[in-house]
Design a protein around this motif. Structure first.
Motif, PDB file in Angstrom:
ATOM      1  N   ALA A  42     -71.124 -28.179  33.117  1.00  0.00           N
ATOM      2  CA  ALA A  42     -71.591 -29.473  32.620  1.00  0.00           C
ATOM      3  C   ALA A  42     -71.352 -30.532  33.681  1.00  0.00           C
ATOM      4  CB  ALA A  42     -70.868 -29.835  31.336  1.00  0.00           C
ATOM      5  N   ARG A  52     -73.859 -33.758  30.204  1.00  0.00           N
ATOM      6  CA  ARG A  52     -75.067 -32.915  30.211  1.00  0.00           C
ATOM      7  C   ARG A  52     -74.697 -31.482  30.565  1.00  0.00           C
ATOM      8  NH1 ARG A  52     -78.947 -30.887  33.608  1.00  0.00           N
ATOM      9  NH2 ARG A  52     -77.851 -31.673  35.464  1.00  0.00           N
ATOM     10  N   MET A  53     -75.119 -30.544  29.718  1.00  0.00           N
ATOM     11  CA  MET A  53     -74.873 -29.127  29.968  1.00  0.00           C
ATOM     12  C   MET A  53     -75.947 -28.593  30.912  1.00  0.00           C
ATOM     13  SD  MET A  53     -72.821 -26.624  29.332  1.00  0.00           S
ATOM     14  CE  MET A  53     -71.939 -26.969  27.804  1.00  0.00           C
ATOM     15  N   ASP A  55     -75.602 -22.981  30.312  1.00  0.00           N
ATOM     16  CA  ASP A  55     -75.028 -22.694  29.001  1.00  0.00           C
ATOM     17  C   ASP A  55     -75.033 -21.184  28.756  1.00  0.00           C
ATOM     18  OD1 ASP A  55     -74.083 -22.777  26.428  1.00  0.00           O
ATOM     19  OD2 ASP A  55     -75.852 -23.743  25.553  1.00  0.00           O
TER      20      ASP A  55
END
Length: 294
Positions: free
Chosen positions: A10, A14-15, A18
């Motif tokens: 991240a 904001r990722m 994932d």
């Protein structure tokens, strides 16, 4: 085998990645595709140790990946990363020596790569004096000059004309045939489709599809067939379990509700005339890409 398991990253809130998981096998070309901002470059930088991951594990042949193993990596970043005022051969020899090669071996590798990549006549030119395409070839040579076991290439075909693309494809294909693991990203899906053995598609930081190229094509292909005959194929419109997609005289593309329906069409076409083509249609990489990122 290079393996990524559940890699997350991240930036602020904001990722970027994932739970990214996929493998890169020895002696194979793995295409890594996704739109701008999908997470390709972030993944590659984590592989190289340039960025730290927030979670997950990266292993090479079952052992945790660290600095000693990364010495056998060759990396080509998307941005220009070489010294602009340094001569091409001098630069390649310098980079090979940094990886522990002797001067003689470094010079031999540099000369061989420059010939393979069409840079032989520019060996004593400074990088900044080269065309953008030749600068790209020099960057590829820099990633290969120390005989790495694993190649990580970010947009290696950017800025290359079709003949230069063929030259680079030949060089990378040979490296894979010699046993190297090659992971490369590209926006040029036609090149990825003809070059890669395995494919990884990423969107919004997560893997949407991965596996062998032909297995993915088969899995994402509709039961669609092409047929060409010496006779008109207008009778296809009346066949049960058949949907005609295209029809022009003796050539047609159709969907079959079941394999038996397609075989029934083939038997009737053979009975009524000469059949020159009958084959299933497989999805293109562009079609698979559009399907899995939606």
């Amino acid at each position: 085998m290079l393996q990524l398991d559940n890699i997350s990253k991240a930036f602020g809130g904001r990722m970027a990645l994932d739970g990214v998981s996929f493998g890169v096998r020895e002696g194979r070309m793995t295409g890594f595709v996704g739109g701008n901002g999908a997470g390709k470059t972030t993944t590659m930088r984590i592989l190289l140790g340039v960025l730290e991951r927030d979670a997950g594990e990266i292993t090479l042949d079952g052992e945790s990946l660290g600095a000693p193993q990364r010495r056998n990596f060759g990396y080509m970043p998307e941005e220009r990363g070489l010294y602009p005022k340094m001569k091409v051969r001098e630069q390649l020899v310098y980079l090979a020596r940094l990886h522990g090669m002797t001067g003689a071996d470094a010079g031999r590798n540099a000369d061989q790569l420059m010939e393979e990549l069409g840079l032989g006549e520019r060996r004593d030119s400074t990088l900044e004096s080269l065309s953008l395409g030749n600068q790209q070839r020099a960057q590829i040579a820099a990633a290969l000059v120390h005989n790495p076991h694993i190649l990580v290439l970010d947009e290696p075909f950017s800025g290359l004309d079709p003949l230069a693309v063929d030259t680079v494809v030949d060089v990378l294909t040979q490296r894979a045939a010699d046993g190297a693991s090659v992971l490369f990203s590209s926006h040029q899906l036609d090149i990825v489709e003809r070059l890669c053995d395995d494919l990884v598609i990423i969107a919004e930081g997560s893997i949407r599809a991965s596996g062998e190229r032909e297995a993915l094509r088969a899995a994402h292909s509709a039961p669609r067939f092409t047929i060409a005959s010496s006779n008109d194929l207008g009778w296809l419109h009346g066949e049960p379990e058949i949907t005609v997609v295209e029809l022009e005289h003796g050539r047609a593309i159709f969907d079959a509700a079941a394999p038996a329906a397609a075989q029934r069409v083939l038997r009737r076409a053979v009975a009524e005339g000469d059949v020159s083509t009958f084959a299933p249609q497989h999805a293109s990489l562009a079609q698979i890409f559009r399907e899995v990122i939606q």
